[in-house]
Design a protein around this motif. Structure first.
Motif, PDB file in Angstrom:
ATOM      1  N   TRP A 122       5.404  16.638   0.556  1.00 36.76           N
ATOM      2  CA  TRP A 122       4.447  16.610   1.681  1.00 36.76           C
ATOM      3  C   TRP A 122       5.164  16.650   3.029  1.00 36.76           C
ATOM      4  O   TRP A 122       4.597  17.024   4.050  1.00 36.76           O
ATOM      5  N   ASN A 178      -3.972   7.021  -5.717  1.00 38.86           N
ATOM      6  CA  ASN A 178      -3.758   7.656  -7.017  1.00 38.86           C
ATOM      7  C   ASN A 178      -3.732   6.578  -8.109  1.00 38.86           C
ATOM      8  O   ASN A 178      -2.773   5.806  -8.212  1.00 38.86           O
ATOM      9  N   VAL A 193       7.664   6.502  -4.579  1.00 41.08           N
ATOM     10  CA  VAL A 193       9.029   6.179  -4.996  1.00 41.08           C
ATOM     11  C   VAL A 193       9.639   5.053  -4.166  1.00 41.08           C
ATOM     12  O   VAL A 193      10.275   4.143  -4.696  1.00 41.08           O
ATOM     13  N   GLU A 228       7.191   1.153   6.702  1.00 40.98           N
ATOM     14  CA  GLU A 228       8.292   2.093   6.608  1.00 40.98           C
ATOM     15  C   GLU A 228       8.272   2.979   7.846  1.00 40.98           C
ATOM     16  O   GLU A 228       7.259   3.131   8.515  1.00 40.98           O
ATOM     17  N   HIS A 282       9.878  12.125  10.674  1.00 45.26           N
ATOM     18  CA  HIS A 282      10.135  11.553   9.354  1.00 45.26           C
ATOM     19  C   HIS A 282      11.600  11.145   9.155  1.00 45.26           C
ATOM     20  O   HIS A 282      11.902  10.052   8.683  1.00 45.26           O
ATOM     21  N   VAL A 317       0.863  -1.185   0.000  1.00 49.98           N
ATOM     22  CA  VAL A 317       0.000   0.000   0.000  1.00 49.98           C
ATOM     23  C   VAL A 317       0.899   1.234   0.000  1.00 49.98           C
ATOM     24  O   VAL A 317       1.745   1.384   0.879  1.00 49.98           O
ATOM     25  N   TYR A 330      -1.251  16.471  -6.107  1.00 50.96           N
ATOM     26  CA  TYR A 330       0.038  16.471  -5.398  1.00 50.96           C
ATOM     27  C   TYR A 330       1.154  16.969  -6.310  1.00 50.96           C
ATOM     28  O   TYR A 330       1.372  16.427  -7.394  1.00 50.96           O
ATOM     29  N   THR A 352      -0.513   8.335   7.469  1.00 51.00           N
ATOM     30  CA  THR A 352      -1.538   7.327   7.150  1.00 51.00           C
ATOM     31  C   THR A 352      -1.087   5.912   7.521  1.00 51.00           C
ATOM     32  O   THR A 352      -1.879   4.970   7.414  1.00 51.00           O
ATOM     33  N   ASN A 412      15.983  -0.009   8.298  1.00 50.05           N
ATOM     34  CA  ASN A 412      17.115  -0.499   7.499  1.00 50.05           C
ATOM     35  C   ASN A 412      18.481   0.006   7.983  1.00 50.05           C
ATOM     36  O   ASN A 412      19.498  -0.649   7.766  1.00 50.05           O
ATOM     37  N   VAL A 461       2.167   7.869   2.782  1.00 40.81           N
ATOM     38  CA  VAL A 461       2.534   9.095   3.500  1.00 40.81           C
ATOM     39  C   VAL A 461       2.487   8.792   5.009  1.00 40.81           C
ATOM     40  O   VAL A 461       1.599   8.077   5.487  1.00 40.81           O
ATOM     41  N   HIS A 501      14.900   7.388  12.141  1.00 38.92           N
ATOM     42  CA  HIS A 501      16.028   6.490  11.842  1.00 38.92           C
ATOM     43  C   HIS A 501      17.124   6.650  12.897  1.00 38.92           C
ATOM     44  O   HIS A 501      17.674   5.683  13.397  1.00 38.92           O
ATOM     45  N   GLY A 529       7.962   2.765  -2.354  1.00 37.19           N
ATOM     46  CA  GLY A 529       7.166   1.555  -2.566  1.00 37.19           C
ATOM     47  C   GLY A 529       7.520   0.864  -3.871  1.00 37.19           C
ATOM     48  O   GLY A 529       7.772  -0.349  -3.904  1.00 37.19           O
ATOM     49  N   TYR A 543       4.938  11.197 -10.654  1.00 40.72           N
ATOM     50  CA  TYR A 543       4.222  12.316 -10.021  1.00 40.72           C
ATOM     51  C   TYR A 543       3.575  13.286 -11.027  1.00 40.72           C
ATOM     52  O   TYR A 543       2.381  13.506 -10.969  1.00 40.72           O
ATOM     53  N   ASP A 557      -4.756  13.771  -7.963  1.00 41.73           N
ATOM     54  CA  ASP A 557      -4.840  14.157  -6.540  1.00 41.73           C
ATOM     55  C   ASP A 557      -4.273  15.544  -6.227  1.00 41.73           C
ATOM     56  O   ASP A 557      -4.276  15.977  -5.071  1.00 41.73           O
TER      57      ASP A 557
HETATM   58  N1  LIG Z   1      13.640   3.700   5.124  1.00 36.38           N
HETATM   59  C1  LIG Z   1      14.030   4.561   4.218  1.00 36.38           C
HETATM   60  O1  LIG Z   1      15.214   4.707   4.036  1.00 36.38           O
HETATM   61  C2  LIG Z   1      13.004   5.344   3.441  1.00 36.38           C
HETATM   62  C3  LIG Z   1      13.376   6.047   2.293  1.00 36.38           C
HETATM   63  C4  LIG Z   1      12.375   6.761   1.608  1.00 36.38           C
HETATM   64  C5  LIG Z   1      11.063   6.776   2.074  1.00 36.38           C
HETATM   65  N2  LIG Z   1      10.740   6.085   3.198  1.00 36.38           N
HETATM   66  C6  LIG Z   1       9.355   6.055   3.712  1.00 36.38           C
HETATM   67  O2  LIG Z   1       8.515   5.500   2.722  1.00 36.38           O
HETATM   68  C7  LIG Z   1       7.209   6.073   2.783  1.00 36.38           C
HETATM   69  C8  LIG Z   1       6.824   6.567   1.389  1.00 36.38           C
HETATM   70  O3  LIG Z   1       7.713   7.599   1.008  1.00 36.38           O
HETATM   71  P1  LIG Z   1       7.856   8.033  -0.527  1.00 36.38           P
HETATM   72  O4  LIG Z   1       9.075   8.881  -0.598  1.00 36.38           O
HETATM   73  O5  LIG Z   1       7.726   6.852  -1.390  1.00 36.38           O
HETATM   74  O6  LIG Z   1       6.564   8.976  -0.676  1.00 36.38           O
HETATM   75  P2  LIG Z   1       5.662   9.170  -1.987  1.00 36.38           P
HETATM   76  O7  LIG Z   1       4.939  10.437  -1.796  1.00 36.38           O
HETATM   77  O8  LIG Z   1       6.492   8.984  -3.196  1.00 36.38           O
HETATM   78  O9  LIG Z   1       4.659   7.933  -1.928  1.00 36.38           O
HETATM   79  C9  LIG Z   1       3.594   7.833  -1.023  1.00 36.38           C
HETATM   80  C10 LIG Z   1       2.436   7.136  -1.744  1.00 36.38           C
HETATM   81  O10 LIG Z   1       1.388   6.901  -0.805  1.00 36.38           O
HETATM   82  C11 LIG Z   1       0.160   7.159  -1.451  1.00 36.38           C
HETATM   83  N3  LIG Z   1      -0.860   7.396  -0.438  1.00 36.38           N
HETATM   84  C12 LIG Z   1      -1.017   8.474   0.355  1.00 36.38           C
HETATM   85  N4  LIG Z   1      -2.064   8.298   1.186  1.00 36.38           N
HETATM   86  C13 LIG Z   1      -2.587   7.087   0.894  1.00 36.38           C
HETATM   87  C14 LIG Z   1      -3.683   6.348   1.404  1.00 36.38           C
HETATM   88  N5  LIG Z   1      -4.457   6.843   2.371  1.00 36.38           N
HETATM   89  N6  LIG Z   1      -3.942   5.129   0.872  1.00 36.38           N
HETATM   90  C15 LIG Z   1      -3.160   4.623  -0.111  1.00 36.38           C
HETATM   91  N7  LIG Z   1      -2.104   5.294  -0.645  1.00 36.38           N
HETATM   92  C16 LIG Z   1      -1.821   6.502  -0.135  1.00 36.38           C
HETATM   93  C17 LIG Z   1       0.450   8.345  -2.347  1.00 36.38           C
HETATM   94  O11 LIG Z   1      -0.507   8.484  -3.376  1.00 36.38           O
HETATM   95  C18 LIG Z   1       1.833   7.981  -2.871  1.00 36.38           C
HETATM   96  O12 LIG Z   1       1.765   7.223  -4.051  1.00 36.38           O
HETATM   97  C19 LIG Z   1       7.286   7.181   3.821  1.00 36.38           C
HETATM   98  O13 LIG Z   1       6.712   6.729   5.024  1.00 36.38           O
HETATM   99  C20 LIG Z   1       8.763   7.420   4.008  1.00 36.38           C
HETATM  100  O14 LIG Z   1       9.089   7.803   5.326  1.00 36.38           O
HETATM  101  C21 LIG Z   1      11.687   5.371   3.880  1.00 36.38           C
END
Ligand SMILES: NC(=O)c1ccc[n+]([C@@H]2O[C@H](COP(=O)([O-])OP(=O)(O)OC[C@H]3O[C@@H](n4cnc5c(N)ncnc54)[C@H](O)[C@@H]3O)[C@@H](O)[C@H]2O)c1
Length: 471
Positions: free
Chosen positions: A205, A73, A46, A133, A218, A42, A292, A115, A162, A112, A222, A48, A283, A290
């Motif tokens: 965001w 989206n 980027v 995450e 956020h 879910v 965004y 959520t 990680n 995000v 880590h 995911g 995006y 949406d």
């Molecule tokens: N561990 C790491 O090193 C690392 C690195 C990058 C991102 N992250 C984490 O990964 C997560 C995603 O980050 P990202 O950079 O991919 O953000 P992103 O904005 O690229 O992706 C988030 C996605 O969630 C979707 N979304 C938002 N609300 C939603 C809902 N209610 N139901 C379903 N989908 C929903 C959005 O449409 C979007 O596609 C964040 O929690 C971030 O902290 C972790």
């Protein structure tokens, strides 16, 4: 100067510290069973689509398969199918419908930050294992709801921490367990986000407190988790300062976004998203669904997070930490030191004057996320400096591993999806309590800044800090 190989070191460490090692991992999800695990994702953004998507499909298809993708989206969902390489995978805009339809073994949450709680709690209530995450969540109330659901559920919540598996960070943990500097009494930890990576949070965001909880959640989740893990105790009290003095309203001009910005020629932070094909497809092509905007102006009035943060943390075992995070540093890196009763252990990364190399700062973060590339001017070593009280310093040259979050991403995934524990005894696997303790430091720091006083961890949820976090 000492040039120890990793194998020499592990042998020495386990001989010295075997008695202190704790066995096992809280995960164990993948152990047993011949059937491929059924995965749903879910949040097809980027992170995911790359790490929890394409990387899994390419490296774990022998043990796992995608049976559902979910995002609000629809355009990003379609992109995800092709990018991950699962063209026939069912897609859903509704999480409940996905869970009810495809009978998953593991839910992977990469939405995000604010959520995450919804999908974690729903998965736990349905008895489905879930990996999220960081940060686990963004408020104390949501954290309590997750803790309550985890206690009642037969399923596990796995935190995707990680960094714990990163090569340098693992090495430091081994040295601390081995007693190299005796009992640790305090830690100095300063993290520097450069003007490219740091600014990127304010474009997205993440710049809105309600969405990402501020960078104290956020980003620092880590770092707080690393501290909790290294120190081996729970935090009890936090006092913090923070300010927003660089980004947001702190500029003479602003626009909505970089694309088409009339100030592009005058703005040192101007970023041309059209040069990045994935960003455009993920995006820009899906903005109409949406609204965004991925290349938002870093001077937007709506930005309400801190851009400089200083946090003091006191632990149940009396260790104290001085931590800071800055978001507009000329270079990306950190400085870290452990003070112990017998000496001091310190390391650093990315400081140009120490490396004698001025790198292209604009490319560093891109490489950090890459699963195949190294960075930091192709350095061969991270240096760890160990100095005993009244003794000489010793430089330990740890092989430089920086790709895929210090090499941690694939090691963590092996533990989650294959049940392979790389370093038994280091407790690298993390669960809901670890997720909670990391975000509770961030939430306490945020409250401390808002209220101008120290905040106790016990004020936030019913979790009781433990002197030994694994007791
Ligand atoms: N561990 C790491 O090193 C690392 C690195 C990058 C991102 N992250 C984490 O990964 C997560 C995603 O980050 P990202 O950079 O991919 O953000 P992103 O904005 O690229 O992706 C988030 C996605 O969630 C979707 N979304 C938002 N609300 C939603 C809902 N209610 N139901 C379903 N989908 C929903 C959005 O449409 C979007 O596609 C964040 O929690 C971030 O902290 C972790």
């Amino acid at each position: 100067m000492t040039n120890m190989t990793r194998r020499d070191f592990i042998n020495a460490g386990s001989a010295l510290g075997a008695g202190a090692l704790l066995a096992g991992s809280p995960l164990g999800f993948a152990i047993g069973g011949k059937r491929k695990k059924r995965l749903v994702l879910v949040g097809t953004g980027v992170r995911g689509t790359s790490f929890w998507g394409q990387f899994i499909r390419e490296n774990y298809s022998d043990v796992a398969e995608f049976v559902g993708l979910c995002d609000i989206n629809p355009g990003r969902l379609e992109f995800a199918k092709s990018y991950i390489g699962v063209p026939d995978c069912p897609v859903f805009e509704n999480f409940d419908e996905m869970i009810a339809t495809v009978n998953p073994d593991l839910v992977m949450v990469t939405t995000v930050d604010n959520t995450h709680d919804e999908f974690i709690v729903k998965s736990l209530n349905a008895g489905i294992n879930v990996v999220t995450e960081k940060p686990m969540t963004t408020t104390a109330g949501k954290c309590q709801a997750i803790v309550g659901a985890a206690r009642k559920s037969s399923a596990k919540l796995i935190m995707g921490f990680n960094y714990r598996y990163g090569d340098l960070f693992t090495r430091l943990k081994e040295m601390l367990i081995a007693g190299d500097i005796g009992e640790v009494t305090s830690v100095d930890f300063n993290w520097y986000l450069n003007n490219y990576h740091g600014a990127s949070y304010f474009r997205r965001w993440h710049g809105i407190r309600e969405k990402g909880g501020t960078l104290l959640l956020h980003k620092s989740a880590h770092h707080f988790d690393l501290l909790n893990w290294w120190i081996g105790s729970d935090p009890v009290e936090v006092h913090a300062y923070g300010g927003l003095e660089h980004y947001g309203q702190n500029n003479q001009f602003r626009s909505k976004r970089c694309t088409g910005c009339p100030h592009a020629d005058n703005c040192e932070y101007y970023w041309d998203i059209s040069k990045d094909e994935k960003m455009m497809k993920l995006y820009v092509a899906n903005e109409h669904f949406d609204g965004y905007i991925r290349d938002g102006c870093i001077w937007r009035n709506e930005i309400d997070i801190f851009d400089k943060m200083a946090v003091q943390i006191k632990y149940a075992n009396d260790v104290q930490v001085a931590y800071s995070l800055t978001t507009y540093s000329p270079y990306e890196g950190f400085r870290l030191a452990f003070n112990g009763r017998k000496g001091r252990l310190e390391t650093w990364e990315g400081v140009p004057s120490l490396m004698e190399v001025q790198e292209d700062q604009s490319k560093l973060h891109e490489k950090e996320m890459d699963q195949s590339a190294h960075t930091k001017a192709e350095l061969q070593y991270h240096e760890i400096i160990r100095q005993s009280n009244f003794g000489k310093f010793e430089r330990i040259m740890n092989p430089f591993v920086r790709k895929a979050h210090w090499g941690g991403d694939p090691i963590m995934m092996d533990e989650i999806l294959r049940g392979q524990v790389a370093n038994p005894g280091l407790n690298q696997g993390s669960d809901y309590r670890d997720g909670a303790m990391a975000v509770l430091i961030g939430i306490a720091a945020r409250q401390s800044i808002d209220k101008g006083r120290a905040v106790k961890i016990e004020e936030l949820t019913d979790l009781k800090p433990r002197e030994n976090k694994w007791a």
